[in-house]
Design an enzyme around this catalytic site. Sequence first.
Site, PDB file in Angstrom:
ATOM      1  N   ARG A  88       0.827  -1.209   0.000  1.00  0.00           N
ATOM      2  CA  ARG A  88       0.000   0.000   0.000  1.00  0.00           C
ATOM      3  C   ARG A  88       0.858   1.255   0.000  1.00  0.00           C
ATOM      4  NH1 ARG A  88      -4.613  -2.787   2.395  1.00  0.00           N
ATOM      5  NH2 ARG A  88      -6.500  -1.550   2.326  1.00  0.00           N
ATOM      6  N   ARG A 123     -21.725  -2.919   3.482  1.00  0.00           N
ATOM      7  CA  ARG A 123     -21.092  -4.195   3.112  1.00  0.00           C
ATOM      8  C   ARG A 123     -20.994  -5.112   4.329  1.00  0.00           C
ATOM      9  NH1 ARG A 123     -14.986  -3.980   0.657  1.00  0.00           N
ATOM     10  NH2 ARG A 123     -14.449  -3.050   2.642  1.00  0.00           N
TER      11      ARG A 123
HETATM   12  P1  AMP Z   1      -8.435  -3.921   3.880  1.00  0.00           P
HETATM   13  O1  AMP Z   1      -9.190  -5.071   4.448  1.00  0.00           O
HETATM   14  O2  AMP Z   1      -7.440  -4.326   2.829  1.00  0.00           O
HETATM   15  O3  AMP Z   1      -9.330  -2.789   3.431  1.00  0.00           O
HETATM   16  O4  AMP Z   1      -7.529  -3.313   5.087  1.00  0.00           O
HETATM   17  C1  AMP Z   1      -8.149  -2.837   6.270  1.00  0.00           C
HETATM   18  C2  AMP Z   1      -7.188  -1.955   7.041  1.00  0.00           C
HETATM   19  O5  AMP Z   1      -6.021  -2.701   7.418  1.00  0.00           O
HETATM   20  C3  AMP Z   1      -6.645  -0.754   6.279  1.00  0.00           C
HETATM   21  O6  AMP Z   1      -7.556   0.344   6.297  1.00  0.00           O
HETATM   22  C4  AMP Z   1      -5.374  -0.462   7.066  1.00  0.00           C
HETATM   23  O7  AMP Z   1      -5.685   0.150   8.309  1.00  0.00           O
HETATM   24  C5  AMP Z   1      -4.861  -1.861   7.387  1.00  0.00           C
HETATM   25  N1  AMP Z   1      -3.961  -2.388   6.316  1.00  0.00           N
HETATM   26  C6  AMP Z   1      -4.209  -3.448   5.491  1.00  0.00           C
HETATM   27  N2  AMP Z   1      -3.175  -3.677   4.669  1.00  0.00           N
HETATM   28  C7  AMP Z   1      -2.251  -2.732   4.964  1.00  0.00           C
HETATM   29  C8  AMP Z   1      -0.964  -2.409   4.438  1.00  0.00           C
HETATM   30  N3  AMP Z   1      -0.416  -3.103   3.424  1.00  0.00           N
HETATM   31  N4  AMP Z   1      -0.297  -1.365   4.997  1.00  0.00           N
HETATM   32  C9  AMP Z   1      -0.818  -0.644   6.003  1.00  0.00           C
HETATM   33  N5  AMP Z   1      -2.034  -0.883   6.538  1.00  0.00           N
HETATM   34  C10 AMP Z   1      -2.748  -1.909   6.033  1.00  0.00           C
END
Ligand code: AMP
Length: 211
Positions: A88, A123
């Site tokens: 990310r 969702r």
């Molecule tokens: P997601 O389920 O992919 O939308 O991720 C949910 C949350 O996890 C994000 O909003 C971040 O707070 C954290 N997160 C997930 N992947 C990453 C990453 N590669 N780097 C930093 N934070 C992450």
Amino acid sequence: MLVVFLGPPGSGKGTQARIISAQMGLKHVSTGDMLREVSKSASPLGRKLSEYLEKGELVNDDLVNQIVAEFLAKPEYKNGFILDGFPRTLAQAKFLEEIYTGSYKVIHFKIDVEKLKHRVEGRFNCLDCGEIYNKYNTLIKEGECNKCHGSNFQYRADDNVDSLVTRITKFEEQIVQILEFYNERNRLSVVNADEAIENVTKQIVSAVKNG
Ligand code: AMP
């Protein structure tokens, strides 16, 4: 083979990861799922993580890099997997390039950000089989999962408007550099994530197979 899914929240990465994982026999690794799991613990790390997650803030690179490196080292992931939610940041992309020496492809889920709010609001997912529900995929029978007929559903605490805006803004800030990084290395394929689920799947399969 490693396949990296890049896309803003609500672009369909999770849905496609589940489909492609079953079709191509690749395991699905989501950094969001990993972090949500750790955040449930009562440890100081768990508490710190749940604050970040609820606000939609990115967790720091060192911590996420360490978690991903541990996964990459596991024997069950040797035959490849889909990495959803990582990298990310450019620092994470550079880290992955350093530690992963096998072949890998990066799929960018391109979608108009204005449409995302509608996809993400409301969702929820089935805790038994993982099926994701939203305005485009609704329950046929109230209270019963279409796929596994279970009735254990979960809403994500970070799927609220404030957190979503933060998450989309962060994504947009970082993605340009990440796309440039992968484009220079010929790893990047772009799919139109605004199409029907099965069409997006076709685009991904073709990108993974043909490059
Ligand atoms: P997601 O389920 O992919 O939308 O991720 C949910 C949350 O996890 C994000 O909003 C971040 O707070 C954290 N997160 C997930 N992947 C990453 C990453 N590669 N780097 C930093 N934070 C992450």
